[in-house]
Design an enzyme around this catalytic site. Sequence first.
Site, PDB file in Angstrom:
ATOM      1  N   GLU A   1      12.365  -6.155   0.307  1.00 12.93           N
ATOM      2  CA  GLU A   1      11.498  -5.090  -0.197  1.00 12.93           C
ATOM      3  C   GLU A   1      10.943  -5.501  -1.567  1.00 12.93           C
ATOM      4  O   GLU A   1      11.705  -5.982  -2.428  1.00 12.93           O
ATOM      5  CB  GLU A   1      12.326  -3.807  -0.306  1.00 12.93           C
ATOM      6  CG  GLU A   1      11.665  -2.575   0.197  1.00 12.93           C
ATOM      7  CD  GLU A   1      11.328  -2.575   1.679  1.00 12.93           C
ATOM      8  OE1 GLU A   1      10.216  -2.997   2.037  1.00 12.93           O
ATOM      9  OE2 GLU A   1      12.174  -2.133   2.472  1.00 12.93           O
ATOM     10  N   HIS A   2       9.663  -5.339  -1.748  1.00 17.54           N
ATOM     11  CA  HIS A   2       8.957  -5.715  -2.991  1.00 17.54           C
ATOM     12  C   HIS A   2       9.062  -7.216  -3.265  1.00 17.54           C
ATOM     13  O   HIS A   2       8.966  -7.653  -4.405  1.00 17.54           O
ATOM     14  CB  HIS A   2       9.466  -4.896  -4.184  1.00 17.54           C
ATOM     15  CG  HIS A   2       8.978  -3.476  -4.170  1.00 17.54           C
ATOM     16  ND1 HIS A   2       7.974  -3.029  -4.989  1.00 17.54           N
ATOM     17  CD2 HIS A   2       9.333  -2.421  -3.405  1.00 17.54           C
ATOM     18  CE1 HIS A   2       7.755  -1.729  -4.737  1.00 17.54           C
ATOM     19  NE2 HIS A   2       8.562  -1.347  -3.780  1.00 17.54           N
TER      20      HIS A   2
ATOM     21  N   GLY B   1       3.081   8.754   4.527  1.00 17.86           N
ATOM     22  CA  GLY B   1       3.877   8.787   3.289  1.00 17.86           C
ATOM     23  C   GLY B   1       5.360   8.635   3.524  1.00 17.86           C
ATOM     24  O   GLY B   1       6.179   9.093   2.734  1.00 17.86           O
TER      25      GLY B   1
ATOM     26  N   GLY C   1       6.862   5.529   4.426  1.00 21.73           N
ATOM     27  CA  GLY C   1       7.295   4.135   4.349  1.00 21.73           C
ATOM     28  C   GLY C   1       7.159   3.398   5.666  1.00 21.73           C
ATOM     29  O   GLY C   1       7.775   2.360   5.863  1.00 21.73           O
TER      30      GLY C   1
ATOM     31  N   SER D   1      -0.988   3.465   6.463  1.00 22.74           N
ATOM     32  CA  SER D   1      -2.282   2.997   5.949  1.00 22.74           C
ATOM     33  C   SER D   1      -2.602   1.578   6.427  1.00 22.74           C
ATOM     34  O   SER D   1      -3.753   1.278   6.729  1.00 22.74           O
ATOM     35  CB  SER D   1      -2.353   3.103   4.426  1.00 22.74           C
ATOM     36  OG  SER D   1      -1.450   2.231   3.820  1.00 22.74           O
TER      37      SER D   1
ATOM     38  N   GLU E   1      -6.703  -1.807   0.403  1.00 28.09           N
ATOM     39  CA  GLU E   1      -5.617  -1.109  -0.324  1.00 28.09           C
ATOM     40  C   GLU E   1      -5.778  -1.330  -1.825  1.00 28.09           C
ATOM     41  O   GLU E   1      -5.604  -0.398  -2.619  1.00 28.09           O
ATOM     42  CB  GLU E   1      -4.240  -1.640   0.100  1.00 28.09           C
ATOM     43  CG  GLU E   1      -3.884  -1.400   1.540  1.00 28.09           C
ATOM     44  CD  GLU E   1      -3.151  -0.073   1.780  1.00 28.09           C
ATOM     45  OE1 GLU E   1      -3.041   0.740   0.848  1.00 28.09           O
ATOM     46  OE2 GLU E   1      -2.709   0.121   2.927  1.00 28.09           O
TER      47      GLU E   1
ATOM     48  N   ASP F   1       2.921  -5.545   5.179  1.00 24.66           N
ATOM     49  CA  ASP F   1       2.595  -4.487   6.136  1.00 24.66           C
ATOM     50  C   ASP F   1       1.511  -4.950   7.102  1.00 24.66           C
ATOM     51  O   ASP F   1       1.611  -4.739   8.313  1.00 24.66           O
ATOM     52  CB  ASP F   1       2.113  -3.228   5.400  1.00 24.66           C
ATOM     53  CG  ASP F   1       3.137  -2.720   4.404  1.00 24.66           C
ATOM     54  OD1 ASP F   1       4.270  -3.227   4.426  1.00 24.66           O
ATOM     55  OD2 ASP F   1       2.798  -1.840   3.596  1.00 24.66           O
TER      56      ASP F   1
ATOM     57  N   TYR G   1       4.621   1.849  -8.295  1.00 25.35           N
ATOM     58  CA  TYR G   1       4.622   0.626  -7.490  1.00 25.35           C
ATOM     59  C   TYR G   1       3.959  -0.511  -8.288  1.00 25.35           C
ATOM     60  O   TYR G   1       4.510  -1.594  -8.437  1.00 25.35           O
ATOM     61  CB  TYR G   1       3.876   0.874  -6.172  1.00 25.35           C
ATOM     62  CG  TYR G   1       3.803  -0.342  -5.270  1.00 25.35           C
ATOM     63  CD1 TYR G   1       4.671  -0.493  -4.196  1.00 25.35           C
ATOM     64  CD2 TYR G   1       2.856  -1.352  -5.480  1.00 25.35           C
ATOM     65  CE1 TYR G   1       4.606  -1.600  -3.363  1.00 25.35           C
ATOM     66  CE2 TYR G   1       2.786  -2.461  -4.659  1.00 25.35           C
ATOM     67  CZ  TYR G   1       3.661  -2.579  -3.591  1.00 25.35           C
ATOM     68  OH  TYR G   1       3.595  -3.685  -2.776  1.00 25.35           O
TER      69      TYR G   1
HETATM   70  C1  GLA Z   1       4.516  -1.248   0.498  1.00 29.82           C
HETATM   71  C2  GLA Z   1       3.495  -2.374   0.305  1.00 29.82           C
HETATM   72  C3  GLA Z   1       4.043  -3.714   0.796  1.00 29.82           C
HETATM   73  C4  GLA Z   1       5.426  -4.004   0.213  1.00 29.82           C
HETATM   74  C5  GLA Z   1       6.341  -2.790   0.382  1.00 29.82           C
HETATM   75  C6  GLA Z   1       7.650  -2.966  -0.337  1.00 29.82           C
HETATM   76  O1  GLA Z   1       4.727  -1.005   1.861  1.00 29.82           O
HETATM   77  O2  GLA Z   1       2.313  -2.083   0.996  1.00 29.82           O
HETATM   78  O3  GLA Z   1       3.138  -4.748   0.476  1.00 29.82           O
HETATM   79  O4  GLA Z   1       5.345  -4.423  -1.117  1.00 29.82           O
HETATM   80  O5  GLA Z   1       5.743  -1.607  -0.111  1.00 29.82           O
HETATM   81  O6  GLA Z   1       8.402  -3.982   0.231  1.00 29.82           O
END
Ligand code: GLA
Length: 386
Positions: free
Chosen positions: A32-33, A121, A123, A127, A159, A170, A221
């Site tokens: 994640e991230h 919204g 996760g 989008s 985005e 994503d 974010y």
């Molecule tokens: C969102 C962003 C992704 C990624 C995740 C966290 O979904 O669109 O690019 O950074 O958060 O892992």
Amino acid sequence: MVHTEIKNYFIAQYAPNPLMVKAPGRINLIGEHTDYNEGLVLPASIEKGIYFAVAPNDLNLVQIETFLTQPEKIVFKLDGSPSQFKSFWGNYFKAIIEILLSKGYPLKGMDCVFGGDIPIGSGLSSSAALCCGFIYAITQISEKELTREEIALIAQKAEHQIGLNCGLMDQYAVLFGKKGNAFLLDCKDLSHKYIPINLTGYSWVLINSNIKHNLAVDSEYNKRRISCENIVRQVQQLKTGVTSLRDITLEDLSTISNATNSTDIMRAGYVIEENQRVRDMIKALTIGDAKLVGSILKKGHWAMSTQYEITTPELDFLVTTGDQLEGVMGSRMMGGGFGGCTINLVQTAKLAKSIAALLQAYKEKTNIDAEYYHLAIDDGVNVLRT
Ligand code: GLA
């Protein structure tokens, strides 16, 4: 079924034989991230999706409509100018059309009705599904092909234009996902491979905390991304060949720790360790060790909670409570953060009892009804044969 409703609406309002496109949402097992830090991610595309009914028209207009969430119809001229709109989704279509036109893409008149069953919204990347599915649908109508890689980059740019400086996880998951498999993406060179999930006797479930985020307008974010970039800039002064956190070790961090903002150091440390958790997860999945998978999920969650600071008390509560329930091997918050779902690995035999207990405890604590989804991993964006 949502797609039948969409198809029927299209037929009633526009034309008889629409092409149906499905763009799935995505989950993320771990990583994640890390994507915008040229790191590793392990997502998968899911059964829930956004469906598009599309057909060419000879009006020289792109007409887009939904009658489900935020009902509205927006009409774009072929120069990209839209009719007035209120719904948030309109911004994505506007950005996509602008980007395509700036690349000289031969846009044609088309009608499009869309809608789906991905909770917004939460996760699950509604989008990315919206953007990737729409671009794919355009390429089917215009007969000028774009590769899936090109579609991913255009969707990411949309985005960014709207305000979320996201990575590519994503979009790649939505476009390249494969039924029954997790998808390992190395965001440094965008190489990828499929990892089969062999955990017989266990189920993956999502619990939606029903705390909704809007990452595109919540700058937290983007602030995480800025912290990571600060660290890269600092280490670049001491070490050559560094382009991202992927090239930085925990030892490198300790050499700059005295002169640097401690929050940035903590965040960078999280990202470096999260890449290692992705590698560990692949090993655990490959040997089918559910206990190990569960413990990696939990480690990931608490690192996001205490180091990267992107969870919420509600999500922390879901993970802590799950940990005390029989058959829950582990769980973690999933996606960009600040709300949304947890992903949980649960022994199938104990599933019904544990999930009921978890939902009840959550309701007692927060007075919010959480939702539960069984996870089915499905294929990426494609034409739907109905
Ligand atoms: C969102 C962003 C992704 C990624 C995740 C966290 O979904 O669109 O690019 O950074 O958060 O892992």
